[in-house]
Design a protein around this motif. Structure first.
Motif, PDB file in Angstrom:
ATOM      1  N   THR B 228       0.841  -1.198   0.000  1.00 58.57           N
ATOM      2  CA  THR B 228       0.000   0.000   0.000  1.00 58.57           C
ATOM      3  C   THR B 228       0.876   1.248   0.000  1.00 58.57           C
ATOM      4  OG1 THR B 228      -0.084   0.084   2.398  1.00 58.57           O
ATOM      5  CG2 THR B 228      -1.834  -1.138   1.310  1.00 58.57           C
ATOM      6  N   PHE B 229       0.381   2.256  -0.687  1.00 51.75           N
ATOM      7  CA  PHE B 229       1.067   3.550  -0.766  1.00 51.75           C
ATOM      8  C   PHE B 229       0.173   4.604  -0.159  1.00 51.75           C
ATOM      9  CE2 PHE B 229       4.512   2.376  -3.630  1.00 51.75           C
ATOM     10  CZ  PHE B 229       4.025   1.209  -4.195  1.00 51.75           C
ATOM     11  N   LYS B 230       0.677   5.257   0.879  1.00 50.45           N
ATOM     12  CA  LYS B 230      -0.066   6.383   1.445  1.00 50.45           C
ATOM     13  C   LYS B 230       0.552   7.671   0.904  1.00 50.45           C
ATOM     14  CE  LYS B 230      -2.270   5.173   5.556  1.00 50.45           C
ATOM     15  NZ  LYS B 230      -2.023   4.800   6.934  1.00 50.45           N
ATOM     16  N   VAL B 231      -0.249   8.447   0.202  1.00 51.19           N
ATOM     17  CA  VAL B 231       0.270   9.666  -0.426  1.00 51.19           C
ATOM     18  C   VAL B 231      -0.636  10.842  -0.081  1.00 51.19           C
ATOM     19  CG1 VAL B 231       1.367   8.424  -2.306  1.00 51.19           C
ATOM     20  CG2 VAL B 231      -1.011   9.165  -2.534  1.00 51.19           C
ATOM     21  N   ASN B 232      -0.177  12.072  -0.448  1.00 51.37           N
ATOM     22  CA  ASN B 232      -0.988  13.236  -0.060  1.00 51.37           C
ATOM     23  C   ASN B 232      -2.254  13.371  -0.900  1.00 51.37           C
ATOM     24  OD1 ASN B 232       0.284  14.013  -2.360  1.00 51.37           O
ATOM     25  ND2 ASN B 232       0.784  16.092  -1.646  1.00 51.37           N
ATOM     26  N   ASN B 233      -2.207  12.888  -2.153  1.00 54.98           N
ATOM     27  CA  ASN B 233      -3.404  12.927  -2.982  1.00 54.98           C
ATOM     28  C   ASN B 233      -3.573  11.573  -3.670  1.00 54.98           C
ATOM     29  OD1 ASN B 233      -5.472  13.423  -4.767  1.00 54.98           O
ATOM     30  ND2 ASN B 233      -4.760  15.502  -5.247  1.00 54.98           N
ATOM     31  N   GLY B 234      -4.271  10.707  -3.002  1.00 58.52           N
ATOM     32  CA  GLY B 234      -4.382   9.315  -3.436  1.00 58.52           C
ATOM     33  C   GLY B 234      -4.987   9.162  -4.811  1.00 58.52           C
ATOM     34  N   GLU B 235      -6.113   9.865  -5.034  1.00 59.75           N
ATOM     35  CA  GLU B 235      -6.821   9.654  -6.288  1.00 59.75           C
ATOM     36  C   GLU B 235      -6.012  10.134  -7.486  1.00 59.75           C
ATOM     37  OE1 GLU B 235     -10.817  10.996  -6.076  1.00 59.75           O
ATOM     38  OE2 GLU B 235     -11.305  10.185  -8.043  1.00 59.75           O
ATOM     39  N   LYS B 236      -5.362  11.288  -7.289  1.00 58.13           N
ATOM     40  CA  LYS B 236      -4.552  11.859  -8.365  1.00 58.13           C
ATOM     41  C   LYS B 236      -3.389  10.912  -8.698  1.00 58.13           C
ATOM     42  CE  LYS B 236      -2.177  16.201  -9.407  1.00 58.13           C
ATOM     43  NZ  LYS B 236      -1.426  17.228  -8.662  1.00 58.13           N
ATOM     44  N   GLY B 237      -2.729  10.425  -7.620  1.00 64.76           N
ATOM     45  CA  GLY B 237      -1.605   9.509  -7.781  1.00 64.76           C
ATOM     46  C   GLY B 237      -2.019   8.244  -8.512  1.00 64.76           C
ATOM     47  N   TRP B 238      -3.187   7.762  -8.125  1.00 64.70           N
ATOM     48  CA  TRP B 238      -3.691   6.513  -8.726  1.00 64.70           C
ATOM     49  C   TRP B 238      -3.898   6.694 -10.227  1.00 64.70           C
ATOM     50  CZ3 TRP B 238      -9.286   5.489  -9.646  1.00 64.70           C
ATOM     51  CH2 TRP B 238      -9.516   4.170 -10.084  1.00 64.70           C
ATOM     52  N   ARG B 239      -4.465   7.856 -10.609  1.00 62.99           N
ATOM     53  CA  ARG B 239      -4.707   8.137 -12.031  1.00 62.99           C
ATOM     54  C   ARG B 239      -3.385   8.226 -12.804  1.00 62.99           C
ATOM     55  NH1 ARG B 239      -9.912   8.835 -12.618  1.00 62.99           N
ATOM     56  NH2 ARG B 239     -11.052   9.642 -10.812  1.00 62.99           N
ATOM     57  N   PHE B 240      -2.381   8.863 -12.179  1.00 63.24           N
ATOM     58  CA  PHE B 240      -1.060   8.933 -12.826  1.00 63.24           C
ATOM     59  C   PHE B 240      -0.495   7.550 -13.067  1.00 63.24           C
ATOM     60  CE2 PHE B 240      -0.539  13.437 -11.132  1.00 63.24           C
ATOM     61  CZ  PHE B 240      -0.630  14.001 -12.393  1.00 63.24           C
ATOM     62  N   LEU B 241      -0.670   6.704 -12.070  1.00 61.73           N
ATOM     63  CA  LEU B 241      -0.138   5.346 -12.200  1.00 61.73           C
ATOM     64  C   LEU B 241      -0.818   4.625 -13.344  1.00 61.73           C
ATOM     65  CD1 LEU B 241       0.278   3.985  -8.551  1.00 61.73           C
ATOM     66  CD2 LEU B 241       2.029   4.819 -10.104  1.00 61.73           C
ATOM     67  N   LEU B 242      -2.140   4.738 -13.402  1.00 64.79           N
ATOM     68  CA  LEU B 242      -2.888   4.082 -14.478  1.00 64.79           C
ATOM     69  C   LEU B 242      -2.445   4.624 -15.835  1.00 64.79           C
ATOM     70  CD1 LEU B 242      -6.543   3.808 -13.106  1.00 64.79           C
ATOM     71  CD2 LEU B 242      -4.777   2.035 -13.206  1.00 64.79           C
ATOM     72  N   ALA B 243      -2.245   5.962 -15.864  1.00 67.70           N
ATOM     73  CA  ALA B 243      -1.802   6.601 -17.109  1.00 67.70           C
ATOM     74  C   ALA B 243      -0.440   6.079 -17.527  1.00 67.70           C
ATOM     75  CB  ALA B 243      -1.762   8.110 -16.912  1.00 67.70           C
ATOM     76  N   ASN B 244       0.386   5.678 -16.554  1.00 70.69           N
ATOM     77  CA  ASN B 244       1.704   5.122 -16.837  1.00 70.69           C
ATOM     78  C   ASN B 244       1.683   3.608 -17.045  1.00 70.69           C
ATOM     79  OD1 ASN B 244       4.002   7.176 -16.693  1.00 70.69           O
ATOM     80  ND2 ASN B 244       2.650   7.764 -14.999  1.00 70.69           N
ATOM     81  N   GLY B 245       0.495   3.067 -17.145  1.00 72.20           N
ATOM     82  CA  GLY B 245       0.377   1.630 -17.426  1.00 72.20           C
ATOM     83  C   GLY B 245       0.641   0.727 -16.229  1.00 72.20           C
ATOM     84  N   ILE B 246       0.467   1.242 -15.023  1.00 66.60           N
ATOM     85  CA  ILE B 246       0.648   0.401 -13.836  1.00 66.60           C
ATOM     86  C   ILE B 246      -0.729   0.108 -13.246  1.00 66.60           C
ATOM     87  CG2 ILE B 246       1.673   0.240 -11.539  1.00 66.60           C
ATOM     88  CD1 ILE B 246       3.764   2.322 -12.595  1.00 66.60           C
ATOM     89  N   LYS B 247      -1.047  -1.168 -13.193  1.00 69.23           N
ATOM     90  CA  LYS B 247      -2.368  -1.538 -12.684  1.00 69.23           C
ATOM     91  C   LYS B 247      -2.377  -1.487 -11.169  1.00 69.23           C
ATOM     92  CE  LYS B 247      -5.589  -4.652 -13.697  1.00 69.23           C
ATOM     93  NZ  LYS B 247      -5.964  -6.058 -13.819  1.00 69.23           N
ATOM     94  N   ALA B 248      -3.092  -0.515 -10.646  1.00 71.21           N
ATOM     95  CA  ALA B 248      -3.176  -0.404  -9.196  1.00 71.21           C
ATOM     96  C   ALA B 248      -4.632  -0.218  -8.791  1.00 71.21           C
ATOM     97  CB  ALA B 248      -2.344   0.778  -8.716  1.00 71.21           C
ATOM     98  N   ASP B 249      -4.910  -0.404  -7.519  1.00 62.83           N
ATOM     99  CA  ASP B 249      -6.260  -0.184  -7.011  1.00 62.83           C
ATOM    100  C   ASP B 249      -6.252   0.984  -6.051  1.00 62.83           C
ATOM    101  OD1 ASP B 249      -7.798  -2.371  -8.199  1.00 62.83           O
ATOM    102  OD2 ASP B 249      -6.346  -3.627  -7.121  1.00 62.83           O
ATOM    103  N   TYR B 250      -7.409   1.588  -5.922  1.00 67.92           N
ATOM    104  CA  TYR B 250      -7.507   2.748  -5.047  1.00 67.92           C
ATOM    105  C   TYR B 250      -8.710   2.575  -4.136  1.00 67.92           C
ATOM    106  CZ  TYR B 250      -8.426   7.522  -3.544  1.00 67.92           C
ATOM    107  OH  TYR B 250      -8.678   8.625  -2.790  1.00 67.92           O
ATOM    108  N   GLN B 251      -8.459   2.750  -2.861  1.00 67.11           N
ATOM    109  CA  GLN B 251      -9.555   2.599  -1.906  1.00 67.11           C
ATOM    110  C   GLN B 251      -9.253   3.404  -0.652  1.00 67.11           C
ATOM    111  OE1 GLN B 251     -10.447  -1.450  -0.608  1.00 67.11           O
ATOM    112  NE2 GLN B 251     -12.394  -1.327  -1.670  1.00 67.11           N
ATOM    113  N   ASN B 252     -10.222   4.154  -0.171  1.00 74.17           N
ATOM    114  CA  ASN B 252     -10.110   4.918   1.074  1.00 74.17           C
ATOM    115  C   ASN B 252      -8.845   5.777   1.132  1.00 74.17           C
ATOM    116  OD1 ASN B 252     -12.432   3.589   1.837  1.00 74.17           O
ATOM    117  ND2 ASN B 252     -11.280   1.991   2.914  1.00 74.17           N
ATOM    118  N   GLY B 253      -8.511   6.431   0.043  1.00 70.06           N
ATOM    119  CA  GLY B 253      -7.367   7.313   0.042  1.00 70.06           C
ATOM    120  C   GLY B 253      -6.023   6.615  -0.031  1.00 70.06           C
ATOM    121  N   VAL B 254      -6.044   5.310  -0.246  1.00 72.58           N
ATOM    122  CA  VAL B 254      -4.799   4.543  -0.272  1.00 72.58           C
ATOM    123  C   VAL B 254      -4.692   3.828  -1.614  1.00 72.58           C
ATOM    124  CG1 VAL B 254      -3.426   2.757   0.853  1.00 72.58           C
ATOM    125  CG2 VAL B 254      -4.990   4.172   2.214  1.00 72.58           C
ATOM    126  N   ILE B 255      -3.499   3.861  -2.190  1.00 71.79           N
ATOM    127  CA  ILE B 255      -3.264   3.116  -3.432  1.00 71.79           C
ATOM    128  C   ILE B 255      -2.679   1.770  -3.029  1.00 71.79           C
ATOM    129  CG2 ILE B 255      -1.998   3.073  -5.620  1.00 71.79           C
ATOM    130  CD1 ILE B 255      -1.684   6.170  -5.188  1.00 71.79           C
TER     131      ILE B 255
END
Lengths: 235, 303
Positions: B228-255
């Protein structure tokens, strides 16, 4: 079947069932000990046939003792299996459910007829003690000892059926209590009531009818109970 | 493949309530089959049907390649069982309890001493069962189930209500049986940790349905750790990851990611930092079998 029956005899060890089969007939004769002890002279004046009159006196309490005894015995035997739900362990053994039921019925029938035999000896013993006459009416003695037991077979079959399929032993006990009340008021009951039969009374004055009915209907109720027992899921 | 026990679309309903539905169990010889499920999932009902105590509403049960409804007695001659709470006759001694069963099973008297030895109740053989502790009663129940040297042993919640030492004792006993006597064992429990320590195969049942059936190793594979990755802006980070082709999940502010190699973690952190997201914490979360079990059964209940 033989294996199950010996196992069933082992299971009633220390349960006081043998004592009960002893107390029943003893109680019936003991009541006459009191009766004859208090007013023997009066009672002997009542009839020319002292033995016959004595047997009738004994028999007046036999049906009650049998009906009560059957209710107690059946629920005791069912409670041995019910107590820790040993039915599931018993029926998961390589035995047919029909023989499990047959074995229980046979055990009860043996206890019942053992009790009847004791009744015969107790009756005879006290009769001889009373010096009722030199010619002991053996046939009548046997008749009054065994006929009520045969006539009570439907009650036995019914009580076993109820006791083995109810999880609440209050139900067979309640039926048993009603049976005792019925047996107590045999005079008032219509002939078709099974609780009247051990009294050997019927409108034709033929005790043999009660015996034959007892065996016939007893067998029928046994079959119905056995099929119902086998059909049910074991909880 | 030879199956000792095989059920096909086994179902049982009590009135309107469906206790077991379309269960397809497959149990091979020599396995310790852990039958797992929360309370009221239908385990005991299934076991009762396997033993012919209850009739299935539909479906078939084959044990030793015979049909239970037709050859019940022949099948039961090779099965030992302990269903739920142990059954015993409290007014009889341990020896007499076994003797009552031995008479019906028709095995030799020496077996009684043997099984009492196996469950270590020999010293109290001639004491009334009334005074036994629950663990001793449970062991007596196991002794009873072993009396006729069965090929298949069915134990329903054998460690229920036992203290820890009792549980360990029963567990060791159960583990010994397949090795020493070539038995196949079905053991049900609502505790995964129990099954985990004994079983070779697992079947998980929930709400009357079989939701998992495989080897215990296959089940453990589900227990991969997740990162799990705790970051300051979870949703934004998650979208960047997806945009970079990394399959991740996002839930409750945590990637979070399942199955994550060290290189991948490094790569993700790099991506996140490059996008100007502050990474607070990177944690590895180990999932216990218990979690998987809960997740499996919860998911089923949510439906």
């Amino acid at each position: 079947m033989g294996k199950l029956l010996t196992a069933d005899f082992l299971k009633i060890k220390r349960k006081g069932l043998w004592l009960l089969t002893l107390i029943g007939p003893f109680g019936v004769v003991a009541l006459q000990m009191v009766n004859y002890g208090v007013r023997k002279d009066y009672l002997l004046q009542q009839s020319e046939d002292d033995w016959g009159y004595y047997l009738l006196n004994v028999h007046s309490f036999t049906p009650l003792a049998i009906v009560l005894g059957i209710a107690i015995l059946t629920s005791f035997i069912a409670s041995i299996e019910n107590e820790t739900n040993a039915w599931k362990q018993l029926i998961a053994l390589p035995v047919s459910k029909l023989t499990v039921y047959l074995s229980k019925f046979t055990l009860l029938a043996i206890l019942l007829f053992f009790s009847s035999t004791l009744l015969m000896f107790f009756t005879m013993g006290y009769g001889l003690f009373l010096e009722l006459g030199d010619t002991v009416p053996y046939m009548e003695l046997a008749k009054y000892s065994y006929f009520p037991a045969f006539a009570a077979l439907p009650i036995l079959a019914l009580q076993l059926w109820i006791a083995s399929v109810s999880h609440n032993q209050g139900i067979p006990i309640t039926v048993g209590i009603f049976g005792v009340i019925f047996a107590y008021s045999s005079y008032l009951l219509p002939d078709w009531m099974i609780w009247k039969w051990p009294s050997l009374m019927n409108q034709w004055n033929q005790p043999m009818i009660n015996v034959l009915l007892g065996v016939g209907i007893g067998f029928l109720l046994y079959i119905i109970g056995m099929i119902d027992f086998a059909r049910r899921d074991v909880k | 493949m030879e199956y000792i026990v095989q059920t096909q679309n086994l179902s049982k309903s009590f009135g309107k309530e469906q206790a077991v539905s379309n269960l397809n169990l497959q149990i091979r010889k020599g396995e310790i089959y852990g039958f797992l499920g929360p309370n009221g999932a239908g385990k005991t009902t299934t076991i009762r049907m396997l033993l012919g105590l209850m009739k299935p509403s539909s479906g078939t049960i084959k044990i030793f390649e015979k049909n239970i409804t037709k050859d019940r007695i022949q099948i039961l001659a090779k099965i030992g069982s302990l269903v739920e709470n142990p059954s015993y006759y409290p007014h009889l001694t341990a020896y007499e309890n076994l003797e009552a069963l031995r008479k019906i099973l028709g095995v030799s008297k020496t077996r009684i001493d043997e099984v009492l030895e196996i469950v270590r109740l020999k010293e109290v053989a001639h004491k009334k069962v009334k005074g036994f502790s629950l663990g001793m009663k449970q062991r007596l129940g196991i002794a009873a189930s072993l009396l006729h040297s069965p090929e298949l042993l069915i134990l329903d919640e054998p460690t229920n209500g036992l203290d820890p030492s009792g549980i360990i004792e029963i567990r060791n006993l159960i583990k010994r049986l397949p090795e020493e006597y070539g038995m196949t064992i079905i053991i049900s429990s609502h505790l995964l940790s129990e099954i985990d320590q004994m079983a070779t195969q697992v079947g998980i049942v929930s709400k009357g349905k079989l939701i998992f059936q495989d080897s215990i190793e296959a089940m453990r594979r589900f227990a991969q750790p997740k990162v799990t990755f705790k970051v300051n802006n979870g949703e934004k980070g998650w979208r960047f990851l997806l945009a970079n082709g990394i399959k991740a999940d996002y839930q409750n502010g945590v990637i979070f990611l399942e199955e994550c190699s060290d290189e991948k973690v490094a790569h993700i952190v790099q991506v996140l930092v490059q996008e100007g997201i502050s990474v607070f914490r990177v944690e590895e979360e180990k999932r216990s079998l218990e979690d998987i079990f809960l997740q499996m059964t919860m998911g089923e209940q949510g439906k």
